[in-house]
Design a protein around this motif. Structure first.
Motif, PDB file in Angstrom:
ATOM      1  N   SER A 118      -0.813   3.185 -15.391  1.00  0.00           N
ATOM      2  CA  SER A 118      -1.684   3.579 -16.499  1.00  0.00           C
ATOM      3  C   SER A 118      -3.011   4.059 -15.943  1.00  0.00           C
ATOM      4  O   SER A 118      -3.525   3.481 -14.979  1.00  0.00           O
ATOM      5  N   VAL A 125       5.843   1.845 -10.893  1.00  0.00           N
ATOM      6  CA  VAL A 125       6.204   2.116 -12.291  1.00  0.00           C
ATOM      7  C   VAL A 125       5.079   1.660 -13.206  1.00  0.00           C
ATOM      8  O   VAL A 125       4.180   0.906 -12.811  1.00  0.00           O
ATOM      9  N   ASP A 126       5.146   2.122 -14.428  1.00  0.00           N
ATOM     10  CA  ASP A 126       4.200   1.717 -15.482  1.00  0.00           C
ATOM     11  C   ASP A 126       2.744   1.949 -15.070  1.00  0.00           C
ATOM     12  O   ASP A 126       1.857   1.159 -15.423  1.00  0.00           O
ATOM     13  N   THR A 177       2.853  -1.413 -11.717  1.00  0.00           N
ATOM     14  CA  THR A 177       3.745  -2.452 -11.239  1.00  0.00           C
ATOM     15  C   THR A 177       4.466  -1.938 -10.010  1.00  0.00           C
ATOM     16  O   THR A 177       5.022  -0.831 -10.025  1.00  0.00           O
TER      17      THR A 177
END
Length: 216
Positions: A73, A70-71, A119
């Motif tokens: 970037s 997740v998350d 993450t």
């Protein structure tokens, strides 16, 4: 053409950035770190290599080992070209950082690139564990591809792990996972052995994640 991208401008929770590139990692690990290296043969042939590379560079190992990513970037894609020096022989304060072309998987997932953050979440028996990571380097060669990430936030251990895929001269395809971790200061003395045992169990799952005999 050989490409090696690095990105170390963001903070990680350990000092030995790039330790997994060191050929002497197993003999001379950073002080306090437990090193490991494991390899598995995934098959043979160019098709196997390319399919495995695609999965590897779009978080296939992490997802196959039970993580949710997740998350995520985007990274900088900065290509490593070595240090640049001024006329006196001193390293430049600002090093040049040319970019490499961003690649994507068939579903549009961007390939992992240097500087990418994410993450990794995995549900345990009692709680969901989250590990924030930073991709500290990427290797992209005709017959060798992979990346390494390091820990960037609070977790049970600090360190770096690399995942390198090779298409060798005998046509075989191999995945090698190298790591150097130390238990976090707050758990080192009491829970260090447990953390290391969990690390070995995780590595076994990661080695199976891309293997055709163990489909996800």
């Amino acid at each position: 053409m050989t490409r090696r991208s690095t990105f170390t401008d963001q903070s990680v929770t350990y000092g030995a950035i790039g330790a997994t590139l060191d050929p002497d990692l197993l003999r001379y690990p950073p002080a306090g770190f437990t090193p490991s290296e494991d390899s598995v043969r995934l098959g043979s042939g160019r098709e196997r290599f390319e399919a495995s590379a695609e999965a590897l560079m779009t978080w296939g190992i992490q997802q196959g080992a039970g993580f949710t990513v997740v998350d995520a970037s985007p990274g900088t894609g900065a290509r490593y070209t070595g240090l640049a020096y001024d006329e006196t022989g001193a390293p430049l304060a600002e090093q040049p950082a040319p970019r490499v072309e961003q690649r994507f998987g068939p579903d549009g997932t961007p390939y992992i690139s240097a500087g990418m953050t994410a993450t990794l979440k995995r549900r345990g028996r009692l709680r969901t564990r989250s590990t924030p990571v930073l991709v500290v380097y990427v290797v992209d060669e005709p017959n060798r591809i992979g990346f390494a990430y390091g820990t960037t936030g609070e977790a049970s251990e600090n360190g770096e792990e690399s995942f390198i895929l090779e298409h060798r001269d005998d046509d075989s395809v191999w995945l090698t996972i190298r790591s150097a971790f130390e238990p976090n200061g707050g758990v080192r003395r009491v829970f260090g052995p447990l953390v290391r045992r969990r690390r070995r169990e995780l590595t076994r799952r990661e080695l199976r994640a891309l293997h055709p005999a163990f489909p996800v």
